[in-house]
Design an enzyme around this catalytic site. Structure first.
Site, PDB file in Angstrom:
ATOM      1  N   CYS A 189     -47.438 -17.605  53.335  1.00 31.72           N
ATOM      2  CA  CYS A 189     -46.570 -18.210  53.802  1.00 31.72           C
ATOM      3  C   CYS A 189     -44.963 -18.407  53.639  1.00 31.72           C
ATOM      4  O   CYS A 189     -44.094 -18.871  54.603  1.00 31.72           O
ATOM      5  CB  CYS A 189     -46.737 -19.847  52.799  1.00 31.72           C
ATOM      6  N   HIS A 192     -41.514 -24.094  54.999  1.00 28.53           N
ATOM      7  CA  HIS A 192     -42.889 -23.679  55.288  1.00 28.53           C
ATOM      8  C   HIS A 192     -43.627 -24.839  55.544  1.00 28.53           C
ATOM      9  O   HIS A 192     -42.967 -26.082  54.649  1.00 28.53           O
ATOM     10  CB  HIS A 192     -43.543 -23.131  54.266  1.00 28.53           C
ATOM     11  N   ASN A 197     -50.862 -26.395  58.525  1.00 29.02           N
ATOM     12  CA  ASN A 197     -50.385 -25.179  57.775  1.00 29.02           C
ATOM     13  C   ASN A 197     -50.879 -24.089  58.951  1.00 29.02           C
ATOM     14  O   ASN A 197     -51.525 -23.533  58.499  1.00 29.02           O
ATOM     15  CB  ASN A 197     -51.104 -24.938  57.340  1.00 29.02           C
TER      16      ASN A 197
END
Length: 317
Positions: A118, A243, A273
């Site tokens: 990520c 993020h 996500n």
């Protein structure tokens, strides 16, 4: 392409690709054995995009890169390096970046993948900045592209309703003035097992509560360090693009910056996500909605599996 050291770098173009299929909370909740309200309350996601068969990591990366190159126009020049931030290629070989470069016609470009999960896009952006400043390259494509749905079980409430697919890209070129500022980054491998692919199931597993505690307790100093390296206070920023992990995490990080007027990206509400793609997708969305303008100072912050993290201030293209 011959190059020479330069004073700074900038993002000359941004591009994004979001898969066609939109999956509602109701559909995701049914598979995970939870309610739609549980997902929206615990995570903040309302819908997400899932890639179809033809929407591979490489195909999505190419689509995003083409948009970034088109926006850069004459500033694009040549592409010396293609960096693909991803952790969701179907196999470790061949790397995805070389395939992206071939499709784009960048046949002489160096091309390699960066797997920092990520935080991958932010890591790749820092590498691109360093390559150009050192004179190793003049044009670097930085792409985050993920098919996380290949690696999570839709039945796992901790991952299935959260992770999604997509890609975004930035073309980095030389600049007379620094517009990508020094990175603040690091890792804590002692906790790497908190987010990992299970050998037993072949799916990603995540210990969400411990990840939440680590993110909200250990990373505020990293964001402030990135601001300091840019010569700014958090209050000088126009926007914060973390993020897109979880709305509660995003809000906790925003509060730790103590800058109440910051525009804060919440792309995960409609995108889920998307791991390495989440930061550039969120920046692209903010700009598309007119919430940031060219030249605005923006704090990018990636964090996740590894456990790894990277933050840097950039001036919005």
């Amino acid at each position: 392409m011959a190059a020479s050291p330069c004073a700074g770098t900038r993002i000359a173009g941004l591009g994004a690709y979001r898969p066609v299929t939109v999956v509602s909370n109701e559909a995701a909740a049914q598979k995970a054995g939870v309610t739609a309200e549980w997902i929206s309350t615990r995570v903040g996601v309302e819908e997400r995009r899932h890639a179809g068969e033809a929407e591979t990591v490489v195909a999505m990366a190419v689509a995003a890169a083409k948009e970034a190159l088109a926006e850069a126009g004459p500033a694009a020049g040549g592409v010396d390096v293609v960096l693909l931030a991803t952790c969701s290629m179907p196999s470790p070989m061949p790397n995805g970046a070389a395939s992206v470069a071939a499709v784009l016609g960048c046949t002489a470009a160096a091309a390699f993948d960066i797997n920092s999960a990520c935080s991958g896009f932010c890591h790749a952006l820092a590498v691109a900045d360093s390559l150009i400043r050192a004179g190793t390259a003049r044009g670097v494509l930085v792409i985050g592209s993920e098919r996380m749905t290949d690696w999570v079980s839709p039945k796992d409430r901790n991952t299935g309703p959260i992770f999604a697919d997509g890609a975004a890209a930035a073309l980095v070129v030389p600049s007379a003035e620094p517009m990508i500022f020094p990175v603040a980054w690091g890792s804590d491998g002692s906790q790497a097992d908190l987010i990992a692919i299970s050998r037993a199931s072949g799916h990603m597993e995540m210990t969400g509560r411990k990840v939440f505690r680590w993110t909200t307790s250990a990373l505020a100093t990293v964001m402030r360090a990135a601001c300091e390296r840019a010569g700014l206070d958090p209050g000088d920023l126009r926007a914060f693009v973390p993020h897109q992990a979880n709305l509660r995490i995003v809000e906790a990080l925003r509060q730790s910056l103590a800058a109440p007027d910051l525009v804060t990206a919440t792309d995960l509400v409609s995108a889920g996500n998307t791991c390495a793609a989440s930061v550039p997708l969120a920046l692209h969305a903010l700009r598309e909605r007119g919430e940031v303008s060219s030249g605005d100072p923006v704090l990018l912050f990636g964090f996740g599996a590894g456990l790894s993290y990277a933050a840097q201030v950039v001036l919005c293209p």
